[in-house]
Design an enzyme around this catalytic site. Sequence first.
Site, PDB file in Angstrom:
ATOM      1  N   HIS A 223       1.099  -1.198   0.053  1.00 19.49           N
ATOM      2  CA  HIS A 223      -0.011  -0.026  -0.082  1.00 19.49           C
ATOM      3  C   HIS A 223       0.872   1.503   0.042  1.00 19.49           C
ATOM      4  CE1 HIS A 223      -3.493   2.467   1.202  1.00 19.49           C
ATOM      5  NE2 HIS A 223      -2.754   3.143   1.657  1.00 19.49           N
ATOM      6  N   GLU A 224       1.805   1.147   1.004  1.00 16.53           N
ATOM      7  CA  GLU A 224       2.782   2.639   1.053  1.00 16.53           C
ATOM      8  C   GLU A 224       3.587   2.725  -0.315  1.00 16.53           C
ATOM      9  OE1 GLU A 224       1.779   4.649   3.032  1.00 16.53           O
ATOM     10  OE2 GLU A 224       0.502   3.479   4.253  1.00 16.53           O
TER      11      GLU A 224
ATOM     12  N   HIS B 162       1.762   4.659  -2.857  1.00 13.97           N
ATOM     13  CA  HIS B 162       1.794   6.057  -2.802  1.00 13.97           C
ATOM     14  C   HIS B 162       3.063   6.639  -3.329  1.00 13.97           C
ATOM     15  CE1 HIS B 162      -1.970   6.642  -0.562  1.00 13.97           C
ATOM     16  NE2 HIS B 162      -1.459   6.037   0.567  1.00 13.97           N
TER      17      HIS B 162
ATOM     18  N   GLU C  23      -5.533   7.511  -3.007  1.00 18.03           N
ATOM     19  CA  GLU C  23      -5.585   6.339  -2.425  1.00 18.03           C
ATOM     20  C   GLU C  23      -5.541   5.255  -3.552  1.00 18.03           C
ATOM     21  OE1 GLU C  23      -4.706   5.491   0.662  1.00 18.03           O
ATOM     22  OE2 GLU C  23      -4.792   7.324   1.451  1.00 18.03           O
TER      23      GLU C  23
ATOM     24  N   HIS D 214      -7.051  10.775  11.885  1.00 19.33           N
ATOM     25  CA  HIS D 214      -7.051  10.820  10.625  1.00 19.33           C
ATOM     26  C   HIS D 214      -7.837  12.286  10.339  1.00 19.33           C
ATOM     27  CE1 HIS D 214      -5.750   7.014   8.923  1.00 19.33           C
ATOM     28  NE2 HIS D 214      -5.967   7.494   7.880  1.00 19.33           N
ATOM     29  N   ILE D 215      -8.792  12.371  11.136  1.00 16.41           N
ATOM     30  CA  ILE D 215      -9.977  13.472  10.831  1.00 16.41           C
ATOM     31  C   ILE D 215      -9.556  14.732  11.625  1.00 16.41           C
ATOM     32  CG2 ILE D 215     -11.735  12.221   9.932  1.00 16.41           C
ATOM     33  CD1 ILE D 215     -13.319  12.549  12.478  1.00 16.41           C
TER      34      ILE D 215
ATOM     35  N   ALA E 242      -6.478  15.451  13.278  1.00 21.13           N
ATOM     36  CA  ALA E 242      -5.032  15.909  12.974  1.00 21.13           C
ATOM     37  C   ALA E 242      -4.507  15.287  11.789  1.00 21.13           C
ATOM     38  CB  ALA E 242      -4.264  15.595  14.323  1.00 21.13           C
ATOM     39  N   GLY E 243      -4.987  14.671  11.034  1.00 21.83           N
ATOM     40  CA  GLY E 243      -4.186  14.023   9.683  1.00 21.83           C
ATOM     41  C   GLY E 243      -4.679  14.345   8.331  1.00 21.83           C
ATOM     42  N   GLY E 244      -5.544  15.521   8.217  1.00 22.16           N
ATOM     43  CA  GLY E 244      -5.851  15.859   6.725  1.00 22.16           C
ATOM     44  C   GLY E 244      -7.067  15.234   6.167  1.00 22.16           C
TER      45      GLY E 244
END
Length: 795
Positions: free
Chosen positions: A582-583, A586, A612, A714-715, A717-719
Site C-alpha cells: 500500500h505505502e 503511494h 489512495e 485521520h480527521i 490531525a491527519g488531513g
Amino acid sequence: MQKWPLRRRREMSRQGTSRRSLVTVGINLFMAAFIPIACPVPFLRSATRIPHFSLKTLPKSFPCPVWSSSFSFCVRRLPKSPTPPVATGFCAAPSLPMGPSSDESLDLNPLLRDFEFPPFDVVEPKHVRPGIRELLRRLEGNLVELERTLEPTWSKLVEPLERIVDRLQVVWGIVNHLKTVKDSPELRSAIEEVQPDKVKFQLRLGQSKPIYNAFKAIQDSSSWPTLSDAHKRIVEAQIREAVLNGVALETQQTQNFNEIEQELAKLSQKFSENVLDATKNFEILILDKKELDGLPPTAFALFAQTAQSKGHENASAESGPWVVTLDHPSFFAIMQHARNRALREEVYRAHITRASKGNLDNTPIIDQILKLRLEKAKLLGYNNYAEVSMSRKMATIQSAEDLIEKLRIASWNAAFQDMEDIRKFAEQKGAAEAGALSHWDISFWSERLRESKFDINEEELRPYFSLPQVMDGLFGLANKLFEINIEPADGLAPVWQPDVRFYCVKDTLGNPIAYFYFDPYSRPSEKRGGAWMDEVFARSRLLARVGSFIRLPIAHMVCNQIPPIGDEPSLMTFREVETVFHEFGHALQHMLTKQDEGLVAGIRGIEWDAVELPSQFMENWCFQRNTLMSIAKHYETGDLLPEEIYQKLLAAKTFRAGSLNLRQIRLASIDLELHTLYIPGGPESIYDVDHRVGKQSQVVPPLPEDRSLCSFIHIFAGGYAAGYYSYKWAEVLSADAFSAFEDAGLDNDEAIKTTGKRFRDTILAFGGGKPPLEVYLLHFEVGNLHLRPCLDIMV
C-alpha cells in the site's frame, strides 16, 4: 504505578500532558457487493517495540540482518560529517537568494544549508528555533520582493512563488518528519514554539492580494486558452487556495480567520500528542504465562522484548516477564489469540478509551476543533466545513454520502451473517460467552472460525514472509509493471536512524529517476504508530541544480514492522505485507511522475479522494499468484509457499468482508456527520452522534463508553477531515483499474507489461497536472460491471 502483586502489574494511562501518532487506519476493505476482485487490506497499520542490534555495514544507513543481497549498490557513499555537505549533486533543493543574517552561527545551521539530500543525521532540536525563524525571515524578504516585482507571467509570478513554497515545504518537512520518527520533548517544544510563526507566514503568503490578482489576470488573459493543462491547474488551484485562505475577507474577518487557523494548528498537534502519549502510557506486566495462553510464539517474543526495553533485562519469551501494550501488534495479538477473556476485555477497553481521560483527554479538543472549523467555513461563505473540504475534491457531499450508503446497504446482510457464523461457532466450541458475544470476543472467535474454515493460521505463515524477501518480490513486481529497477543506495544520503534504508529508482537505461527512504521497524518510544508515505523533494524542472534538467523526486516510506528478533529477520503477517504494498503504491505515484511543474508533480495538486488509488491498486497484487510466490519463501529453507496454502489464502480473502467494510463505512459516516450536520454545543454530544451513526453502520453497536473519536487522528490531525470517505471512493477506482490487468491476463507477461505502461503513463505520470477523474475516465476506465453502480455515482 498501581501494583498488582498476585498476578500482574499494570500502568493504566498515566494522565500527563504532552505529538503525532497517526494510527493510519488505512483499512481499505473488500467491496462486499460490487467487487469480486476485492482489495484485501490490513485491518490497521502496525506498530511494536524494536530491538537495537549492532551491524558492520555502511556509515549512514544500514541493511537489516538477512537483508536481500540481490541488488548491487548503485551509487557512491558520503562520509559522515558534523554538518551536512554542500550540495554538489543533481537532486538538491536549490536555495533562494537570502540576505545576510545577524548571527554567524546560522551559517552552520543544517536547516539553512544548501543540501543535496536532507541532513537528517545532524538536525537536532537546538537547530529548529533559530533555523526556522531565520528561514521565515528570508522567505518573507523573498515574498516582499515578489510582490514588488511580480507580473502576470510564468517567470515573474509562478517560478518565484514555487521557490518560496518549495523551500518552506522541504525544510519544515525535515523538522516535521523527524518529529514523527524521532520524537523527543525537546523537539516537541521547539516545534511548538516556532509553529505559530510558520502558520503566520503561510497565511501571509496565502492571503497575498498582489499574487492573487496576478493569477486572476493570467486566467482572464487572452493567452489562457493556450496554456497547458498543468499550467491551468496551477493557476486555478492558486486562485482557489487563496480564496480558501481568506484573501477576499475584510480586515476584521481576516484577523478572525487567522486566529482560527493558528488555534487549529495548535489543537491538531496537541490531539496527536495526546494519542501517542496515551498509547505509550498503558502497559500490563504479565508474570504468569497461563494468562497468555493461546498466544503464538511471536507474541511471547514480542512481549518479552518489550519487557526488556522497560528494564526487565532478563525477560525471555519462554519464562517472561512479558509486557502487553496498546501498540498494534501487541493489541491485535491479544484480541485475536488470547484465551484469557478478561485480558482481552481490559486491553480492548483501554484501546477504545485512549486519550479520553485526565490531562490527555481529547474530548474538549475535538469540540473546539469542530467549533473552529464551522466558524472558518462560515467566514468563507460556506454552510459547513464539509463544503470547504469538498471544494478540493472530486466528490460532492451528496455523491460521497450516496456511495457510502450504497456500500452500507450492500454490506449489512453479509455482516449480519458474519456475526451469526461467529456466534454459532463459539457455541459449538462451548464458549460461555457465545450467547452474548462482546467486542473483545469478535476478533478472537472470528480468527478461530477462519482457522477452522480455511485451515489456515496467519501466525504460521510468518516464516514465508520475511521482510527482505517481500521487498525483493515487490521490487520485482515494480520492474514487471513499470520497467524500473530499484537498487540499494545506502550511504548516499544521511538518515535519521541506522535501520533506515535508502534506495535508488532507475529506468531501463540505468539512469536514476527517483530515490526513497524506507524506515521499516517500530520504535514506540520515539516513532508514531501506523504506516505512511510523504514527499521529501518533488520533481521540478525549475529547481534542477546547475547542469541538470530536472530535480528528481525523493520520498520517504515509513512502516512499523515487527523488527528482527535474534537471528531471525523481520517476519510479517499477510496484513503487514499488504501494508508495505500500500505505502509503496503511494511512493510510486510520487516517484514515477513525468510532470515537470513542481507545484503539480507527483502527489502535489491531486484531489485528496484520488490519492489512495495507486496505493490500493498495489494491494491487489498481493493475491496474484506469481507475485505472491515471489515474496512467499521460507526464510530458512527457501521453500515456496505450498500451493494448497496459496489456495486457502485465496479462499479466505473475502472472509468477514461485509463486517470489515462496515467498519470503514462507520468511520467515513461519522466524519461526514460531524462536518455537515453536527452543531458544536448543541443538544447532541460528539459521542451521541458517534453512537447513533454506529448503530446504523455496525451490526454490534459500539459500547456506551466507546471514545474512539479521541484517537481518530485521520480527521482531527491527519488531513482527512470530511474526507475519510476517500478510502472507499478511491478503492472503487483501484478495483476497476486492476480489472484492466485481469482482462489482459494476469499470467500474460507481455499484456501485463503493456497495461502497466498505460497505468504508469497516465495515473502515475500526470500527477496533479490533470484532473484525476478525467485522467481515469479518458485513459484507464474499464467499466467493471460489478463496480458500475459505484462508478455511476462518482461520475
